[in-house]
Write a protein that holds these residues in place. Structure first.
Motif, mmCIF file in Angstrom:
data_model
loop_
_atom_site.group_PDB
_atom_site.id
_atom_site.type_symbol
_atom_site.label_atom_id
_atom_site.label_comp_id
_atom_site.label_asym_id
_atom_site.label_seq_id
_atom_site.Cartn_x
_atom_site.Cartn_y
_atom_site.Cartn_z
ATOM 1 N N LEU A 347 -17.175 3.694 73.969
ATOM 2 C CA LEU A 347 -17.067 4.595 75.111
ATOM 3 C C LEU A 347 -15.785 4.320 75.912
ATOM 4 O O LEU A 347 -15.099 5.247 76.351
ATOM 5 C CB LEU A 347 -18.290 4.440 76.021
ATOM 6 N N SER A 348 -15.458 3.036 76.101
ATOM 7 C CA SER A 348 -14.255 2.682 76.867
ATOM 8 C C SER A 348 -12.997 3.147 76.158
ATOM 9 O O SER A 348 -12.064 3.671 76.798
ATOM 10 C CB SER A 348 -14.208 1.163 77.075
ATOM 11 N N LEU A 349 -12.956 2.962 74.837
ATOM 12 C CA LEU A 349 -11.794 3.432 74.083
ATOM 13 C C LEU A 349 -11.680 4.952 74.130
ATOM 14 O O LEU A 349 -10.576 5.504 74.239
ATOM 15 C CB LEU A 349 -11.890 2.949 72.639
ATOM 16 N N ALA A 350 -12.815 5.638 74.066
ATOM 17 C CA ALA A 350 -12.801 7.099 74.140
ATOM 18 C C ALA A 350 -12.306 7.565 75.504
ATOM 19 O O ALA A 350 -11.493 8.501 75.611
ATOM 20 C CB ALA A 350 -14.191 7.654 73.860
ATOM 21 N N VAL A 351 -12.809 6.901 76.574
ATOM 22 C CA VAL A 351 -12.388 7.271 77.930
ATOM 23 C C VAL A 351 -10.891 7.035 78.109
ATOM 24 O O VAL A 351 -10.163 7.881 78.653
ATOM 25 C CB VAL A 351 -13.195 6.466 78.970
ATOM 26 N N SER A 352 -10.392 5.876 77.647
ATOM 27 C CA SER A 352 -8.970 5.575 77.804
ATOM 28 C C SER A 352 -8.110 6.516 76.955
ATOM 29 O O SER A 352 -7.000 6.886 77.353
ATOM 30 C CB SER A 352 -8.702 4.119 77.438
ATOM 31 N N ALA A 353 -8.618 6.892 75.771
ATOM 32 C CA ALA A 353 -7.871 7.821 74.919
ATOM 33 C C ALA A 353 -7.730 9.182 75.595
ATOM 34 O O ALA A 353 -6.646 9.796 75.584
ATOM 35 C CB ALA A 353 -8.563 7.960 73.568
ATOM 36 N N VAL A 354 -8.829 9.650 76.184
ATOM 37 C CA VAL A 354 -8.770 10.929 76.903
ATOM 38 C C VAL A 354 -7.863 10.819 78.121
ATOM 39 O O VAL A 354 -7.066 11.722 78.427
ATOM 40 C CB VAL A 354 -10.187 11.369 77.317
ATOM 41 N N ALA A 355 -7.955 9.665 78.832
ATOM 42 C CA ALA A 355 -7.108 9.463 80.011
ATOM 43 C C ALA A 355 -5.629 9.405 79.625
ATOM 44 O O ALA A 355 -4.756 9.738 80.437
ATOM 45 C CB ALA A 355 -7.516 8.177 80.725
ATOM 46 N N GLY A 356 -5.353 8.970 78.401
ATOM 47 C CA GLY A 356 -3.962 8.876 77.966
ATOM 48 C C GLY A 356 -3.343 10.198 77.548
ATOM 49 O O GLY A 356 -2.131 10.270 77.308
#
Length: 375
Positions: A347-356
């Protein structure tokens, strides 16, 4: 070279990077805590609700329990005890066969008092009614209201008799405080009740408990296979459990989503600010020949490092929150779930990917000439 660029970019702006990691970590910590709790809450809530007692009755086919009181079942309808135990075992349900007997209890030569006897495996009955307040090893259990009405004390012996001349001398056992109709009943061993009633191997019904509404439907089908018996689910208790669990899971899901969205938005803002500050750096990279794919890879790597660091920090922090929730709400520690860190990291990687995505889009739109001129 890519690793050196990545390390340099993150280290130079370490203050802003730390804020982005913290934003992801906060969302991840809430997700961790709620996933840990949700994994254990069903078991703990079911355990708390088990104090309500049985939520399923197995009665003779055609038998109607007026007002839900099994003691008022029509006379002459009995179940075979061996068959009842066999069906309960096949359905995988914890249950207790009961035999209800109305008798007259006397002391010496005095007048008798009408009492409701309930024959059962007393140890199993106590397990099925965890809210009972009674001694663990008593030979019989007499409801506290019945004990007061008869004016007897534990250890006294009473003679109980039924029409037809059968009688039995039974010692008054431990007082039973159940907070309901059982306070007016005398629970005795099933074999004694069958001998007194002249019904060897027969029972009036069986009380049972299933863990949830879905299992209750399957258990009902298994118990009724072969005919001769009906399984009655006490929907008030089962529906209460189902609603509570459903609402709690929904609340946890909404809070988790809100925390992750908030963390993602915060990380998005921080990463976008970083990209704006690095506008000239991006322009220089492009002027030196960096392709769009290389620029995307650079910013994506930064986002994923932030997501990984935030996920790990959030998981560790969430474990602390989960422990606090467990101790404050359930007064016990929560069981560790080893699948949670993988879910939280994903979930954290997905959130950071979207934020990027915002910084990547900005970087791709930077024009080297204009940026290096200062426009």
């Amino acid at each position: 070279m890519d690793w050196l660029l990545l390390r340099g970019a993150l280290w130079r702006k370490r203050g802003a990077v730390l804020l982005a990691v913290l934003a992801v970590a906060i969302g991840a910590s809430v997700a961790t805590a709620l996933l840990q709790v949700s994994g254990d809450v069903s078991r703990k809530l079911s355990r708390e609700l088990r104090a309500l007692g049985p939520n399923l009755l197995l009665v003779p086919e055609g038998d109607v329990v007026p007002g839900g009181d099994p003691a008022l079942a029509p006379a002459g309808l009995w179940l075979d005890e061996a068959e009842v135990r066999s069906r309960l075992a096949r359905a995988g349900v914890d249950g207790v066969p009961l035999l209800y007997v109305v008798a007259t209890a006397t002391r010496g030569v005095g007048p008798g008092e009408t009492v409701q006897l309930v024959g059962a495996d007393l140890a199993a009955a106590r397990r099925l009614h965890p809210s009972w307040n009674a001694a663990a090893e008593a030979a019989s259990l007499m409801g506290v209201r019945l004990m007061r009405r008869l004016g007897v004390e534990p250890g006294e012996r009473l003679t109980v008799a039924v029409p037809g001349g059968r009688s039995l001398e039974i010692a008054v056992g431990a007082p039973l405080a159940a907070g309901g109709a059982d306070d007016d009943a005398w629970w005795i061993p099933l074999a004694d009740a069958q001998r007194l009633a002249g019904l060897p191997g027969q029972v009036s019904l069986a009380q049972a408990r299933v863990s949830d509404a879905e299992r209750a439907a399957a258990a009902t089908r298994r118990l009724e296979e072969g005919g001769g018996m009906r399984a009655l689910v006490l929907h008030a208790l089962s529906a209460t459990e189902a609603r509570l669990l459903q609402r709690m899971r929904r609340l946890m899901a909404l809070v988790t989503i809100a925390a992750l969205v908030a963390g993602g938005l915060s990380a998005f803002g921080t990463l976008t600010d970083l990209a704006l500050e690095r506008r000239r750096e991006i322009a220089l990279m492009k002027a030196l020949g960096a392709t769009a794919a290389e620029v995307v890879r650079q910013f994506a790597a930064e986002s994923l490092v932030i997501g990984l660091a935030g996920g790990i920090a959030g998981w560790l922090l969430g474990l602390v929150f989960a422990e606090i929730i467990g101790r404050q709400v359930f007064t016990s520690a929560l069981a560790m779930r080893w699948d949670v860190p993988f879910v939280v990291l994903a979930l954290s990687l997905a959130v950071s990917a979207v934020a990027g995505l915002g910084p990547i889009r900005f970087a791709l739109r930077v024009e080297p000439a204009a940026a290096l001129k200062g426009d």
